[in-house]
Design an enzyme around this catalytic site. Structure first.
Site, PDB file in Angstrom:
ATOM      1  N   GLU A  65       6.047  -8.983  18.456  1.00  0.00           N
ATOM      2  CA  GLU A  65       6.090  -9.920  19.575  1.00  0.00           C
ATOM      3  C   GLU A  65       7.068  -9.470  20.656  1.00  0.00           C
ATOM      4  OE1 GLU A  65       5.343 -14.001  17.066  1.00  0.00           O
ATOM      5  OE2 GLU A  65       7.399 -13.285  17.313  1.00  0.00           O
ATOM      6  N   ASP A 236       7.207 -19.968  11.200  1.00  0.00           N
ATOM      7  CA  ASP A 236       7.347 -19.573  12.602  1.00  0.00           C
ATOM      8  C   ASP A 236       6.219 -18.684  13.083  1.00  0.00           C
ATOM      9  OD1 ASP A 236       7.928 -17.322  11.257  1.00  0.00           O
ATOM     10  OD2 ASP A 236       9.946 -17.086  12.037  1.00  0.00           O
TER      11      ASP A 236
END
Lengths: 348, 348
Positions: A65, A236
């Site tokens: 990410e 998450d």
């Protein structure tokens, strides 16, 4: 017509070793407290940030990410991966690094390791939120999941919320032993348990920090008494949750950035319209935090780019060139800015 | 229980100085030719890449962008800024760096300067596309805009398309002089002009590489004769174009990645439905390139993440540890992956 890099070409770089020096030079508890203050400052000016959900590249093994943000003067981003199976190969589940740049000219001004810094900022954010939401006078925290994040959580809640006692449980007793060993001398009273039900008993704060990339039920509804604060750190990413849905329905839920948390957090189990409170509003006073002693509060933590931005800002304030960072020759900066080619040729 | 970083913690870093060493060690023309081959290889396997338009953070002064992509085995991204006013302050308009990582575990495997490398890959891509689209036997290229990108374009078209002669024009005669001076000894015949109309005369290929952040009209319709190939490099962000719309209407337009080019390229002046050809299809043979000698072809270049990925792959193939890169202690890699905290504490 020198080919030596100019000062503008150099970017301070904080290595893993430097980061550890900064933490020890500052003192862990002071570091966490100061870092939380930077994060709180940025939550309070939340509205002026450029906010975008993280840009994720998913694969069968995990995710990579990029998390960018900007306050209009400084731009920051973090690179971070999440690969739950890494542990079995002796690798970190999460590694990260980050960068700050000057918005006015786009030049990077700091490159830093963020594997350690992310662990610290995650814990500092949890404890900062705990200061707003946990029952007044909380002294005891259960930590379910005793992996790489667990000790950071314990220290942050001690430094920032005054926690005196932690109750540890992990599905792997070796992780619990490791955590307990690392917390020796921390000033915290540490107890270890062989079931999550025992671990949460009497705790005012329950932290979940497990790493499975799947829907898991680390906490079931019957384990959660009234008045507790749940700090759900582990869920998450899409398809990864830790709490039974019934707990969510009994809780007042607080989040960092709803568009991201809806996709990645515990609340991916809920209707997209389910009400949540944004933490920046609690910190500015625009929304209520904990209202009464019986309320269950839940911080559905996923980690947001602004927290990394705050952490990098904090590290930048600690830089001592030559001592805790090195200068990287990372930017080409020719004498004549239109003469990049000439600089290249003169180096030949 | 060493606190020394493990080999896994280290990431090869290619500085600006290293990049210049790699270019000179390889030879500029060979470098550009080999780089174009890497780019072509990735265009030919275009479909398997993760593609997303770049993530841009715009400000009054410029833009900072992240350009990620992945081929499923390797992940890459580039950080790049674009600040047209930087030149006046003696700074580069564009600076960049990039990273490759292993998709299977998320660990970075290469960090590299990309200010120079972006200049090289932009030119290599232009010339690669020119090989497919320019008139057969092209010998002469006009370059309108003689800034930092201009010499790279000249060398790439010489190496890859066999261009023998360049005709230079810039609104600033000093830029043209600089470009001409830098091309001395390149083997190219260089002529300079005081108007764009003169510069494009007789050129089979017209490259525009100007840097204004605005709608500009570097080329007007009457300047473009039949059969030319236009390589429009400079217009590469929203609100920044170089060509008069009428030229676009007379041209067959070739683009890298339509969703990005529609927003950033010359074709932002056109209806979103206006037909364009994707270059990867030309390179795989799925679509036609140049069909006849009278056709005007236009490469509406904006630069796409896959080209940076190719460039980083190429640099990775050139690494000689200890000679043209250094190892950065960028990843925390404790002996026990769950014991990040223990590693931190042992360093104290």
């Amino acid at each position: 017509m020198s080919t030596e890099p100019s000062a503008l070409a150099m970017v301070p770089f904080v290595s893993v070793d430097h980061m550890m020096k900064i933490v020890h030079g500052t003192g862990l508890q002071t570091f966490l407290t100061e870092l939380a203050a930077y994060i709180e400052e940025d939550f309070r000016r939340w509205e002026l940030f450029d906010k975008t959900p993280r840009i994720a590249s998913h694969s069968a093994e995990g995710v990579i990410e990029l998390m960018p943000t900007s306050d209009g003067e400084v731009y920051g981003f973090k690179y971070v991966n999440g690969h739950p199976k890494n542990t079995k190969q002796g690798l970190q589940t999460v590694t990260a690094f980050g960068l700050l740049a000057d918005v006015s000219n786009g030049y990077p001004v700091l490159l830093s390791e963020m594997t350690i810094l992310t662990a610290l900022r995650t814990a500092a954010t949890s404890a900062l939120v705990g200061r707003y939401l946990a029952p007044k006078g909380s002294t005891t925290m259960a930590i379910i999941g005793n992996g790489a994040q667990s000790e950071f959580q314990a220290h942050a809640f001690k430094a920032i919320c005054g926690i005196e006692r932690v109750r540890l449980y992990d599905i792997d007793p070796a992780a619990t032993e490791k955590c307990a060993r690392n917390l020796q001398g921390s000033g915290l009273a540490v107890e270890t348990f062989r079931s999550p039900e025992e671990a949460v008993e009497g705790a005012q704060i329950i932290t979940t920090a497990t790493a499975d990339k799947q829907y898991a039920t680390i906490l079931t509804d019957n384990m959660i008494g009234s008045g507790v604060h749940i700090n759900a750190v582990g869920g998450d990413c899409p398809g990864k949750t830790e709490l039974h849905r019934d707990i969510l329905l009994r809780s007042d839920i607080f989040v960092e950035f709803p568009p991201q948390t809806r996709v990645e957090g515990e609340i991916q189990q809920l209707d997209p319209e389910h009400g949540v409170t944004e933490l920046w509003q609690v910190m500015t006073g625009a929304a209520a935090g904990r209202r009464d002693a019986g309320q269950i509060t839940l911080f559905d933590s996923v980690g947001f780019a602004i927290e990394d931005f705050s952490a990098l800002r904090y590290i930048r304030s600690k830089l001592e060139p030559g001592s805790n960072c090195i200068e990287l020759d990372m930017l080409a900066d020719p004498d004549d800015p239109r003469d990049l080619f000439g600089m290249l040729m003169r180096a030949g």
